[in-house]
Design a protein around this motif. Structure first.
Motif, PDB file in Angstrom:
ATOM      1  N   GLU A 134       0.855  -1.177   0.000  1.00  7.91           N
ATOM      2  CA  GLU A 134       0.000   0.000   0.000  1.00  7.91           C
ATOM      3  C   GLU A 134       0.901   1.239   0.000  1.00  7.91           C
ATOM      4  O   GLU A 134       1.246   1.804   1.048  1.00  7.91           O
ATOM      5  CB  GLU A 134      -0.917   0.005   1.237  1.00  7.91           C
ATOM      6  CG  GLU A 134      -1.997  -1.048   1.228  1.00  7.91           C
ATOM      7  CD  GLU A 134      -3.110  -0.725   0.252  1.00  7.91           C
ATOM      8  OE1 GLU A 134      -3.036   0.353  -0.393  1.00  7.91           O
ATOM      9  OE2 GLU A 134      -4.028  -1.552   0.096  1.00  7.91           O
ATOM     10  N   TYR A 177      -0.658  -1.489  -4.810  1.00  7.94           N
ATOM     11  CA  TYR A 177      -1.890  -2.241  -5.097  1.00  7.94           C
ATOM     12  C   TYR A 177      -2.702  -1.586  -6.195  1.00  7.94           C
ATOM     13  O   TYR A 177      -3.135  -2.232  -7.160  1.00  7.94           O
ATOM     14  CB  TYR A 177      -2.762  -2.334  -3.831  1.00  7.94           C
ATOM     15  CG  TYR A 177      -2.388  -3.442  -2.888  1.00  7.94           C
ATOM     16  CD1 TYR A 177      -2.649  -4.767  -3.200  1.00  7.94           C
ATOM     17  CD2 TYR A 177      -1.793  -3.145  -1.665  1.00  7.94           C
ATOM     18  CE1 TYR A 177      -2.315  -5.781  -2.308  1.00  7.94           C
ATOM     19  CE2 TYR A 177      -1.458  -4.151  -0.773  1.00  7.94           C
ATOM     20  CZ  TYR A 177      -1.717  -5.473  -1.091  1.00  7.94           C
ATOM     21  OH  TYR A 177      -1.385  -6.473  -0.227  1.00  7.94           O
ATOM     22  N   ARG A 195      -6.647  -7.808  -2.172  1.00  2.74           N
ATOM     23  CA  ARG A 195      -6.343  -7.323  -0.823  1.00  2.74           C
ATOM     24  C   ARG A 195      -6.959  -8.216   0.246  1.00  2.74           C
ATOM     25  O   ARG A 195      -6.393  -8.368   1.338  1.00  2.74           O
ATOM     26  CB  ARG A 195      -6.872  -5.895  -0.660  1.00  2.74           C
ATOM     27  CG  ARG A 195      -6.091  -4.836  -1.414  1.00  2.74           C
ATOM     28  CD  ARG A 195      -6.667  -3.470  -1.087  1.00  2.74           C
ATOM     29  NE  ARG A 195      -5.925  -2.377  -1.717  1.00  2.74           N
ATOM     30  CZ  ARG A 195      -6.171  -1.908  -2.912  1.00  2.74           C
ATOM     31  NH1 ARG A 195      -7.151  -2.458  -3.656  1.00  2.74           N
ATOM     32  NH2 ARG A 195      -5.465  -0.907  -3.420  1.00  2.74           N
TER      33      ARG A 195
END
Length: 629
Positions: free
Chosen positions: A166, A181, A194
């Protein structure tokens, strides 16, 4: 035999030779259906066929049925065995493919676990998160590229190995590098990564900038934790694989050209398979959607495009399935040619059998047809001996017995003529005897008028009762009348006896009205009441009381006659019921008639006690079998 019996009837009606000739003429006019022996239809008569044709046709039909059934069951059995063998073979193929896929996936999964628990990789990620600047990012990407590239080069089918974090500031040009991501999953079909702890990602088209000649890729994803197997989630490891590694393994073990092999996950998405145009698609949206809900094993399904044999096996420890689908027609194709060969051989054999059967039928039926022609020549009642020579034992027996029969028929005709004359004589006597009752009734009527003219009312009543008693007894020569007629007959008898005994006999009755209109044989109750009067009341001058009860139960009618007479010892009751004894002839006659007309289940029972009285119960059906009023 119908023919010979008609001749007997005709001759029996003829008292002279002239009438015999007339009988022969009548025989000549008998319907042709009585003696038609050949295969020609006669109007109004059933079609008849010669034994020669019947033999050939019946044998051909039997052989046709035999070959048809034999061919059907043998081909069905062969087809069933072939199907079972193919199902076993197909399932074994699935076992080989499943084991190979499990080994390949297990090697990827083990590689992934060792990577996400690599101390160097975890430590580099944690250090980068503490010092996020351009220099540290460059050093971090170089270190991670070395680590991830070593993983990617460990297996030839790995396209790339990536780590996702992230961090929107992450940038790299490395194939085996670390990505943000948001930048990585956008447009790649990996939006739900995720929330995934570990697992296989559905197959998708290759969107990576390297190795563009690889059309499809599949990925294995596993979460990275800060403390090796535990701690905080800090990212995901993504191993991108060439989908062709699974396809080659399936193609290697595929045994039938027409079989389709598919690798499907628990959500119904096609991960790999020999059908290339549905990779990455939901199975329910394809022509194979009907097979997604099948349990593991093998089965047969009929789908829109034909009959299929389907096998399914789950990969051990994974929510993945391998499906094998094969066209049924390809499985049974070897049977088609065999069926054609068997059919041709059967037809040839049937033709040969028909020829042989026809020859045998001719040999067997020839003497029979000769015998039938000789029998047909016996017209007009002129029976003659026949002379047919045959090597068949049964035909020789038929000729001998036919000659014997003609001799017996001549004797029988003479006997029937005598019986017919005797019958005519007896009928004449019966007609004469029918005149006597009318004369008797007229005489009683004349006596009645004379008694009335002399004012002898008691004599008149007795004559009237006697006339009614005789009319009911004779019943115009019939043996059956209504229950109410039987009771009227009994009443006439009791009234006559009371006139004789000066009213000493008391009579009471309990009658079920529903029983009055049923039929019964006549003269069942009067002999029983007569026994009560003559033997039960004799010791006290003819005085006594009689009770009659008539009732119904189901299909039976019961008559109970009870008196208060002297009664009988048990020994005498037993002798009366014994048909071989010489006492109680009147009661025995009633018992015989009940047995003759009503059969088993009906009869007469006696209960008696000395100095108390006797009870006799009669049980009959509410209808007389085979009798009419």
């Amino acid at each position: 035999m119908i023919y010979f019996w008609k001749v007997l009837q005709v001759r029996a009606a003829a008292p002279s030779n002239t009438k015999r000739q007339r009988a022969a003429g009548r025989y000549a006019a008998l319907p042709k259906g009585e003696y038609a022996m050949k295969g020609h239809a006669v109007k109004g008569q059933p079609f008849k066929i010669s034994i020669n044709r019947l033999w050939v046709i019946s044998n051909c039909l039997i052989m046709a049925a035999f070959f048809s059934l034999n061919s059907f069951f043998s081909q069905s059995s062969y087809k069933k065995v072939l199907e079972q063998q193919f199902e076993v073979k197909q399932y074994q193929m699935l076992v080989y493919i499943s084991d190979t896929l499990e080994q390949s996936m297990q090697s990827i999964e083990l590689l992934s676990r060792s990577t996400v628990n690599n101390y160097s990789i975890i430590n580099n990620i944690l250090n980068y998160k503490k010092n996020r600047n351009s220099y540290e990012q460059m050093v971090f990407q170089n270190n991670m590229n070395q680590n991830l590239s070593s993983v990617a080069y460990s297996l030839g089918d790995i396209i790339s190995v990536n780590i996702l974090l992230e961090d929107e500031g992450l940038k790299t040009t490395k194939i085996n590098g670390v990505y943000d991501y948001g930048h990585y999953v956008t447009g790649s079909g990996l939006e739900g990564i995720r929330n995934l702890s570990e697992g296989w990602i559905p197959t998708r088209k290759n969107n990576l900038p390297i190795q563009p000649y690889i059309p499809y890729i599949t990925s294995y994803v596993q979460r990275i934790y800060s403390g090796m197997y535990y701690g905080d989630a800090i990212g995901h490891l993504v191993i991108n694989l060439n989908e062709d590694m699974f396809y080659k393994q399936m193609e290697k073990y595929r045994q039938e050209e027409g079989s389709d092999i598919l690798l499907v996950d628990g959500n119904g998405t096609v991960l790999s398979g020999t059908v290339r145009d549905i990779l990455g698609m939901d199975l329910s949206g394809t022509e194979y959607g009907a097979y997604g809900e099948l349990s593991s094993g093998h089965t047969e399904l009929t789908v829109k495009d034909g009959h299929k044999i389907v096998s399914k096996r789950k990969l051990q420890g994974r929510d993945l399935y391998v499906l094998a689908i094969t066209d049924y027609d390809r499985v049974v194709a070897p049977i088609r040619q065999t069926q054609n060969v068997v059919l041709i051989c059967s037809l040839l054999f049937m033709a040969l059998f028909s020829v042989i059967s026809g020859l045998l039928a001719y040999k067997i039926s020839k003497p029979i047809l000769s015998l039938s022609r000789e029998v047909m020549n016996c017209k007009g009642g002129q029976f003659r001996r026949i002379h047919i020579s045959s090597r068949i034992y049964e035909i020789d027996v038929l000729c001998t017995q036919f000659n014997h029969m003609t001799e017996e028929i001549d004797k029988l005709i003479g006997s029937v003529l005598k019986q017919e004359k005797l019958k005519q004589k007896k009928e004449l006597e019966i007609l004469q005897a029918q005149i006597n009752p009318h004369f008797l009734y007229n005489t009683l009527e004349a006596i009645n008028w004379m008694a009335l003219s002399m004012k002898q009312k008691e004599i008149s009543n007795m004559v009237v009762l006697l006339g009614s008693f005789l009319r009911l007894s004779l019943n115009k020569g019939k043996n059956v009348y209504m229950v109410r007629d039987e009771l009227n007959h009994l009443k006439c008898y009791l009234d006559i006896q009371n006139i004789r005994c000066k009213g000493k006999i008391l009579f009471s009755s309990d009658i079920d009205e529903a029983a009055l209109d049923y039929r019964m044989i006549k003269l069942l109750l009067q002999p029983l009441v007569e026994n009560s009067i003559l033997h039960g009341f004799d010791f006290r001058g003819g005085a006594g009381q009689i009770w009659l009860k008539v009732y119904m139960e189901e299909e039976y009618i019961y008559f109970t006659v009870t008196d208060d007479g002297c009664g009988m010892p048990e020994e005498l009751v037993g002798r009366i019921c014994d048909m071989q004894s010489d006492v109680g002839h009147g009661i025995k006659n009633v018992m015989k008639r009940i047995s003759l007309y009503y059969g088993d289940g009906c009869g007469l029972t006696i209960q008696s006690k000395e100095k108390v009285g006797t009870t006799i119960e009669v049980k009959i059906l509410n209808n007389v079998p085979g009798q009419q009023i």
